[in-house]
Structure formats: C-alpha cells, structure tokens
Write a protein that holds these residues in place. Sequence first.
Motif, mmCIF file in Angstrom:
data_model
loop_
_atom_site.group_PDB
_atom_site.id
_atom_site.type_symbol
_atom_site.label_atom_id
_atom_site.label_comp_id
_atom_site.label_asym_id
_atom_site.label_seq_id
_atom_site.Cartn_x
_atom_site.Cartn_y
_atom_site.Cartn_z
ATOM 1 N N THR A 150 26.169 0.736 -26.541
ATOM 2 C CA THR A 150 25.106 1.833 -26.233
ATOM 3 C C THR A 150 24.533 1.933 -24.920
ATOM 4 N N ALA A 151 25.164 0.132 -24.455
ATOM 5 C CA ALA A 151 25.266 -0.445 -22.741
ATOM 6 C C ALA A 151 26.072 0.895 -21.754
ATOM 7 N N GLU A 152 27.248 1.519 -22.381
ATOM 8 C CA GLU A 152 28.021 2.112 -21.826
ATOM 9 C C GLU A 152 27.771 3.078 -21.723
ATOM 10 N N LEU A 153 26.739 4.408 -22.680
ATOM 11 C CA LEU A 153 26.595 5.370 -22.881
ATOM 12 C C LEU A 153 25.427 5.378 -20.966
ATOM 13 N N LYS A 154 25.215 7.005 -20.843
ATOM 14 C CA LYS A 154 24.254 6.718 -19.593
ATOM 15 C C LYS A 154 23.054 8.268 -20.389
ATOM 16 N N GLY A 155 22.028 7.913 -19.555
ATOM 17 C CA GLY A 155 20.338 8.924 -20.045
ATOM 18 C C GLY A 155 19.240 8.612 -21.158
ATOM 19 N N ALA A 156 19.653 9.714 -21.664
ATOM 20 C CA ALA A 156 19.029 10.117 -22.473
ATOM 21 C C ALA A 156 19.487 10.069 -24.091
ATOM 22 N N LEU A 157 20.808 9.808 -24.051
ATOM 23 C CA LEU A 157 21.683 9.302 -25.105
ATOM 24 C C LEU A 157 21.468 8.079 -25.245
ATOM 25 N N ARG A 158 21.558 7.036 -24.429
ATOM 26 C CA ARG A 158 21.706 5.560 -24.436
ATOM 27 C C ARG A 158 20.032 5.105 -24.862
ATOM 28 N N LYS A 170 18.168 6.658 -26.858
ATOM 29 C CA LYS A 170 17.540 7.229 -27.850
ATOM 30 C C LYS A 170 18.009 6.279 -29.052
ATOM 31 N N LEU A 171 19.378 5.947 -28.535
ATOM 32 C CA LEU A 171 20.247 4.648 -29.129
ATOM 33 C C LEU A 171 19.761 3.698 -29.620
ATOM 34 N N GLU A 172 18.378 3.171 -28.675
ATOM 35 C CA GLU A 172 18.429 1.401 -27.954
ATOM 36 C C GLU A 172 17.084 1.741 -28.660
ATOM 37 N N GLU A 173 16.678 3.147 -28.499
ATOM 38 C CA GLU A 173 15.214 2.701 -29.253
ATOM 39 C C GLU A 173 15.294 2.925 -30.818
#
Length: 874
Positions: free
Chosen positions: A217-225, A227-230
């Motif tokens: 998930t650290a490779e993702l950015k913004g809202a998508l990251r 959402k996945l972390e939460e």
Amino acid sequence: MKRLFLIDGNSLMNRAFYALPPLMNREGMYTNALYGFSTMLYKALDEYQPTHISVAFDLKGLTFRHEQFEGYKGTRKGMPDELAMQVQPLKELLDAMGVHRTEFQGFEADDIIGTLSKRGEEEGFEVFILTGDKDALQLASDKTKILFTKKGISELDIYDDEKIMERYGLTPLQFIDLKGLMGDTSDNIPGVAGIGEKTGIKLLKEYSSLENLLDHTAELKGALRTKLEEGYESAVMSKRLATIIRNMPLEFSFEELAYTGGNHELLRQLFVKYNFSSLMNRIHDGSVEKDLKEKKEHPKDTVQGLLQKNPKEIYLMGAIEDGNILMKRIVRLYLFDKQTLYVVKEDEIAELKSFLEKDDLKIYGHNLKREYTALKAYGITLPKISFDSKLAQYILNPSETAEEVEQLGVKYGLGTIEPTLEGILGRGSKKTSFFMADKGQVDTYFSRALDMIDMCRDKMLAQIKEEETEFLFEEVELPLMKVLAEMEWEGIAVDKEVLYRLRDEFAQLIFQYEGEIYRLAGEEFNINSPKQLGVILFEKLNLPVLKKTKTGYSTGAEVLEQLYDEHPIIEVILAYRQITKLQSTYVEGLLHLINPVSGRIHSTFNQTLTTTGRISSLEPNLQNIPVRTEQGRQLRKVFVAKEGYVLVDADYSQIELRVLAHMAKEEKMIQGFQENTDIHAKTASEVFGVNLAEVSKEQRSAAKAVNFGIVYGISDFGLSNNLNIPKKKAKEYIDLYFERYPGIKMYMEDVVREVEEKGYSTTLTGRRRYIPEIKAKNFMVRNLGKRLAMNTPIQGSAADIIKIAMNKVYEWLKQEKIDGKLILQVHDELLIEVKEEQAQTVKEKVAQLMEDAMKLTVPLKVDEEVGHSWYDTK
C-alpha cells in the motif's frame, strides 16, 4: 463420461420464486418456486445428461462466518412466507425425483458445493454448478463450469476459468480477492469502503492478490492508499468471509449421488397435488405401455369390419387439420370399441354416416366438439355425446383442465402416453401437419389416447357421482357441447357494407382527433408512443406526474382518467384511443374473420376455459363487443340476419341479482322481484330512506352500483372509484345496504366461511370451483379469495341457468322443426336467426323456455326484441 451436477438449492428457489407469478394449488399452497425449480432441473437434465446430482441447501441458524463477523448477512430480509412454505415440499419433490440433497449445520450451501466439486474433480468427474450466486465463480476451473442463472429461469451464462478471465481479467481465485476489496451488499460483507468492482479489478491485475496489494500500500498515493490502509482488517476479514470452504467434513460416497430417475408413482402424486400438468410427461415409467401389454395390443380393422360388428358404444378421435370450420380435413379417423382399433382414411369417412348417426350409439371422446364440427364437413352429424373426458375434468376441477389426452393419465395414476402429440407434430414455427407426420406414430398416439380415455372414464364418472355433479355433467354440459358445435358451424351473418362504412367513419374521426391533439400539444408526435406522449404531457404541458414505469412516464388509461380535468388534451387522447381500438381490433379484425365459403363469421365457443362456468368465445370474441359508447354500439349493426330472416334477441334481466336474492333468501329483495319493482330504485329507497316515487336518478345510479358491486364482493375503495365519491361515503352506502338487506350480509359471511372450510364454492347445480387463494397468507391474495367465494356461486349459477336454457331452446327449435337456429350467446343473452314469419312464435316461446330454465324463489325475467340486425334488437 461421469458428469456431476451440483445445484445451489436456496439460490435457485429464490430465482424461481421471484421470476414467476404467484401459483397456487387447490389447497392454497404457493407453488411457483417449486414449479420454476423443477422446470430448470428438467431442462438441465435434458441438456447436460448428468450421471450424478446433488442439491445443497442452507439450514437455519448461525454458521462459522457469523462467528467471524456478527453482521454477516445481517441486512437480509427474512424469507417471505409464500416462499418458506415451499422449502420442505421442494425437498420432498427432489426425493421423489431421485435427486440427492445435502445440508450441514454450521456451513452454507456454497461450502457443500465447494467440497463436492473438489472431490468430484479428484474423482475424474466433469462438474457443473447451477446457481444464481456469483460467489460460486471462484470454483470455476478447467474441470468445473458454473451455470449462472442470468435472466429469470430461462437463460444461463456458462463460466469456466477462461470465461472468467475473459469477463473480469481475473482468475477464479482472484475473484475471492475482488470480494475482499469490494465487499458484497447482499451478504453484508463490508470490503474496503470506497472501492468498487472497476478499481478492485485494476488493483488485482497489478498486484495479483489481496495480500500482495496490502503489503504494498505504501506504493499507492492519495485517497486510494488511505482507503486501503484504513480498510486493511476489513479487507482481510471480507476475503475470509467470501472464501468458499472446500474441505468440509462431509461423509458421502458418489454412489449416493447417482441419478436414478426416482419414484414415478410418488412423483406422479406430487405433480397432481401441485397441479403441474405440464410436467406430467416427464414421468416415463412405461405405465400405459404396460397396461396395453397386459390388455394385449389391440388388433386393427377397417371400416367394413366396424360396420359388420356394429358396436353399441364407441370411442372416437380424429387427426384433424385446423382451419376453415366448414372445410376441416380429417386425415385419419380413429374408432375404438374396447377391443379393436378401427383406422379410417379420409376417403372412407362418408361410409360411416349411417353408423355414427344412430340415435342409440354411445359416443365417447376427448374434446368431441372438435370431431363434431369436423364431421359436419363430411355430411355427418353426431346425434349425441355420451362422455367427454376433457369436459369431465372441467367439471371435476375447472382450474385443472386437460387440453390434450396425455395430461389425463398422470392425474389418474395411469402414466403417460408416448409418443406425445407435440412430440409427433412439434410446436411453434416448427409444427408440422398430420399430412406430413409419420403415420405409424400418429396411429400409435391415437390408439393409446383412446385407451387412456377408456381407462380414465370409470374413474372420472365415479368421482362425478361422488361429488353429486351428474346432473351438471350429463344434463347440462354434455348436451351443450353439441349446441355450441352447431353454433360454431352456423356462424352469424355480417354486412360488409356496414363494416366498410364504419371503417371510413372511424378513419375520419381518427384523423380529426390527431389534428386536435397536435394543435393542443403544439407539435406533431407519435400519439401511440407512451414515451413521446409522456414527454408532451409531463414535460411540455407540465401536467402532474402520477406514476412512473421503468421506461418513463406512465400514460395508461387509469393515469389519464385521473388527469381528465387537468388539460383538454386528455379528453381527446382518450377518445382517440377508443376509436383506434375499435378500428383495429373490431372493424379490421372482423373483416379478416369473414369466412370465404359462408360469408359469415364463425366464432369458437370455449366450454372449458372459465373457472366460473361461463362460456367464452374467440376469433372473434363476440362476448366483448363494446357497447358503452355510441361508436361501439354501431358495431352491432354489422351482425345481421340473412335474407328472409330476422334476429330474435332474448336477454335475462338482472339474472345475477335474482340469483343473489334466491341464494341469500333476502325477503325484501325477493319481494321486490316478485312485485316486478325496479330493483335499483327499490334498493335506493331502502338504502337512502326515501319513498320509492321520490328516488332521484343519482340515488338509483348509486344503488345500481352497490347492487352489482355487492355481487362481486366490492370494497369501499372500489365503490368510491366507481361512483367518484369519498371512500367514507362509499363505506356508508355499503353499511346501509347490509343494514337494510341483512340476509345478503349473512349469506356473504356464510359462503366465505364455507369456502374456508371446504376449499371450494358451489353453484345451484353443484358446480365446484376450488379457491386456494382464500387460504393464502398474503392479505391481498386472501381478500381476492374472499371476493371469489362471494361471487362464484352467483355468477356460476347464472351461467348454469343460461346453459340449461340454451339446451331447451336448441331442442325446441329442432323438435318443432322451426326454420331457425341458435347462433350466439353473450353472457345472459341469446340470439336466434329465424324465418321472419316465425319470429313472433319464437320470441314468445324462447322467453318462456328461458324463464322456466330453473325455478327460483324469484321469477326469472327475459326481455326480448326482434330486428334485422343485432343493433335493431337492442
């Protein structure tokens, strides 16, 4: 090839239940899920020929998934009562079919299917999974295909691992990861908030699995990251919930799943119980073949052999080509005397005239009106009909008629007929004629059909006797079959010039209405397009939107009538619709139905269609000629007497109200009819508390609406709509009515109670109508049942009376050698075409015969008129 078929029982039941309209058997049990499920199962058996089957069911109670997530399936509504009552009967039906079923506490049907499919693959089976649940897609492989119910119960999408990759770009196992991301609202699986199917598929294509995605998930950015972390824990749990278990502790052997075909006798009983006539031919147990073998195969003989033997009773059926009633072709005529089958070719039929026209010959068959009219074209008139199995079945249960003979055998425990008529001729666009069909198969079918009628006859007559409906069957319906056949043969004359004139007049009116509608709308458009009309009314003219459909605004008659005062265009649209209906359905329709040989219209009278006992007609439906408007009434001018003849019209006056007064023993109403009082005015006088002479036109109209409404079990809501008055006022009218006529109120309550106890209503002749709706759990369906219970004895008794009258009129015309024929029956009305100089005699005698048809505590009254056209008689 070993082929394993696994069915998600709950999924398929739900799909069938919601895809089909409510169906009931005579005990009031819903059967639509049962019927739809059975239909799908038989279709699968035909198409896939499985060697092994199992149907998996969910059990009530919590599963291991509920332990993992308390809210699992927490948003699902409970199973409707109408569906719940079908679960156990379905399991009993599957047992009778010889279909294995499985259920396991703590697990779901998906898990059972997952386990069985894996074991099946390991054992070398080709596996098919029939379901409406997309969760099963994760089970697809090169050895397992998913048959997904795409639309209703008739269409299937077939998925294997390649199709899933093609459709979603994912492997079946990645489909579980997708559920972990997007969740599932139907099962209340949360997934990751804000991630839907499109985003989920994109992420899985890039990261292959949910676990790998969550690790990166650290490779993702913004809202998508975010959402996945939460949503990390929710995603992991959701995948776990969506994963089908494939290693359940199921103990079974594949021998248990082998499809055997089941218990035919038990299956037959269940099909009869649930009224599944169309599925009867699925029971192939050789019953009829066995019976025929035991009785020995019947020898065949010729016309000469029949005439020489000259039997006193005969079973009769024909391979008849439909078409012009005056020129029907009988490809083969079959006669059976319980010992020998006589096969008569078309060019030999005339030789049977003296034999078939004997007064003492007893003729038995199935739907003999067909043979009666066909033989008329060969110069043969059957003297009488002594037994008809289609008519007998109609008497025994008008909701379970047997259109063809093969439907009778299963009802009476006698098996099926092979080959079936449909199997020989085909159906739809592929249907062939008896001329083209295999003659050997045709002979076999009719031989077995005649045998079936013979085997059913004693059983049916015994049941008719037990139910005390011999008079109805033998004295009313059997003689009427001949009367209706003669009416069809005779037809009614039409004046083509009147039709042409009406066509021109209606075309001119349509043109005028179109112009006025365009003027009021301010533009031209397709008036017959609901979509275009909706735009004009509700967007351009801004009329209030009362109802919407899936495709747009509703512009049905009910909506337009409510908008009547909102804009002058509504009145014109309603008039336009009425006149276009008259033009297309009646004027153009009647022109196409004029017989080229006789120049007359020959309607078909159906004796076994309605559940109340009423006669119906088709091609054309002469019972439905509109008479409420002047333009509609003009259509009656089309129907005329032939040269030198006139029409005598005899019409029962208020017969249903007279039957009601008799059956309810309501003294005030009986007195009104005995004194020949205007019954609607008398009712108004009673209900509104005014002297008879002071009853206003409005009060009489209201009383008339209540009188006829009561016959049909009308509610205050229905009466308020009919009279355009407040519901409260309508209730007052009904309450006052029952207060002044307490006998009717008591009768209505008694008849409902009786139907609730017995399950059926009866007419004055003993005719039964089963009303399962009265036992329904659904409030609206149960209320419908109560209305049917109130109305059926009245409407059915009125139908019985006019049938008795028709038989009397027909016999009198024949005995007295009157130059006239009974040519039409419409509800409570008879039409006789008679030589002009005999019209007065016929008018008086027919009225007398109709009034004496049945003795009631009130007199039956007949209004009669004479005219050259049907219009003139009204």
